[in-house]
Each structure stands twice: as C-alpha cells, then as structure tokens.
Scaffold this active site. Structure first.
Site, mmCIF file in Angstrom:
data_model
loop_
_atom_site.group_PDB
_atom_site.id
_atom_site.type_symbol
_atom_site.label_atom_id
_atom_site.label_comp_id
_atom_site.label_asym_id
_atom_site.label_seq_id
_atom_site.Cartn_x
_atom_site.Cartn_y
_atom_site.Cartn_z
ATOM 1 N N LYS A 11 0.827 -1.208 0.000
ATOM 2 C CA LYS A 11 0.000 0.000 0.000
ATOM 3 C C LYS A 11 0.870 1.272 0.000
ATOM 4 O O LYS A 11 2.082 1.222 0.242
ATOM 5 C CB LYS A 11 -0.919 -0.034 1.218
ATOM 6 N N PHE A 59 -15.447 3.066 7.177
ATOM 7 C CA PHE A 59 -14.073 3.398 6.819
ATOM 8 C C PHE A 59 -13.854 3.510 5.310
ATOM 9 O O PHE A 59 -12.733 3.734 4.858
ATOM 10 C CB PHE A 59 -13.104 2.349 7.402
ATOM 11 N N ARG A 87 -2.342 -14.642 4.088
ATOM 12 C CA ARG A 87 -3.015 -13.964 5.209
ATOM 13 C C ARG A 87 -2.298 -14.273 6.525
ATOM 14 O O ARG A 87 -2.204 -13.425 7.413
ATOM 15 C CB ARG A 87 -4.501 -14.320 5.232
ATOM 16 N N ASN A 114 -2.070 0.084 6.800
ATOM 17 C CA ASN A 114 -1.597 -1.214 7.284
ATOM 18 C C ASN A 114 -0.695 -1.971 6.300
ATOM 19 O O ASN A 114 -0.639 -3.197 6.303
ATOM 20 C CB ASN A 114 -2.774 -2.073 7.756
ATOM 21 N N HIS A 117 -2.315 -5.339 1.467
ATOM 22 C CA HIS A 117 -3.647 -5.935 1.280
ATOM 23 C C HIS A 117 -3.477 -7.372 0.832
ATOM 24 O O HIS A 117 -2.488 -7.702 0.169
ATOM 25 C CB HIS A 117 -4.423 -5.166 0.201
#
Ligand code: CMP
Length: 139
Positions: A11, A59, A87, A114, A117
């Site tokens: 990100k 969000f 994940r 964060n 993704h």
C-alpha cells in the site's frame, strides 16, 4: 481444493516509505513467487472500484482516499494454498493485533495504513488479480 494464487498490494504507506523491498524479501523467504507486479497510482474512482465490496462501511471513504494518495504495488503471488498462507504471513488487519514476525506487525502503522492488502478468498483473488493484470493473473 485451495488455489495457489493470491492478490497482494503493497500500500501507499509502505511503498512511499521505502519498505517494498523488505516486504518482498520477507514474502519470498516464505516461498511466495511473484507472477505479476506493477506500480500504479490509482485514482479515487479506481480505488473505489477495487474496494467496492466495502462501500457503505464507515471506513470506506478514508480507505479510498488513502489508497489513491500515492502509488501502490499490486502483485499476484503464487504458493500452495496462497490465500491462507499469505493472510498468515501478513497478520491481522490491525498491526496492534498482528502476530509477531508478520508483515503488518513489522511494517504497518495502523489499521488504516496497514502496509499490505491480501485477498480473502480464492474467488476474490481471481477477481482482484484480474482487476490489475487482466488475464495474465490467471494463466
Ligand atoms: P485490506 O486488507 O486492504 O481490506 C480493507 C481495508 O480497510 C483494510 O485492509 C484496512 O486497511 C481498511 N480499514 C480501515 N479501517 C478499517 C476497519 N475499521 N475495519 C476493517 N478495515 C479497515
């Protein structure tokens, strides 16, 4: 049978602060192979379309704003049982809750910023991979 590809994104927070190389090295050391990769600065419309599934959630606006705030790096990654394995490798959405040694524990700033993704299912891995790479994500 679980698929062997997932869609990852480094990100804007992580790419912009020079963490892409460390994140890729971390993932390659865990056996992920890069099948497709590009750097793209998404428009708000593109980011909104990518995260369409989250439209209406509190969000969503912040997420779209952030994901279009700078370049990001989508990648199709290959490994056995790729969605679950990736994940596990990245950890919980909120870095405060992520396990030690995961990408988000090591490199994420917050639940919104964060670092990475990851697709949440084989079907979404195909949809999300095609979003950025077309048919190349599937062959
Ligand atoms: P990602 O895996 O990209 O999928 C959706 C993103 O929404 C998630 O990571 C977070 O970065 C972001 N987000 C921001 N706030 C929240 C929240 N309260 N709950 C879940 N996701 C959130």
């Amino acid at each position: 049978m679980a698929g062997n590809r997932t869609l990852a994104i480094i990100k804007p927070d992580a790419l912009g602060s020079g963490k892409a190389g460390k994140i890729i090295a971390h993932l390659e050391a865990q056996g992920f192979k890069i099948i497709c990769a590009r750097v793209i600065h998404m428009t708000m419309a593109e980011a909104g379309a990518f995260y369409e599934v989250h439209r209406g959630r509190p969000f969503y606006a912040e997420l779209v704003e952030f994901m279009s705030s700078g370049p990001c790096m989508p990648m199709v990654l290959q490994k056995d049982d790729a969605v679950a394995a990736y994940r596990t490798a990245i950890g919980a959405t909120d870095p405060a809750e992520a396990a030690q040694g995961t990408v988000r524990k090591l490199y994420a700033e917050s639940k919104g910023r964060n670092a990475v993704h990851g697709s949440d299912s084989d079907e979404n891995a195909r949809v999300e991979g095609t979003f950025f790479f077309g048919v190349a994500a599937l062959v």
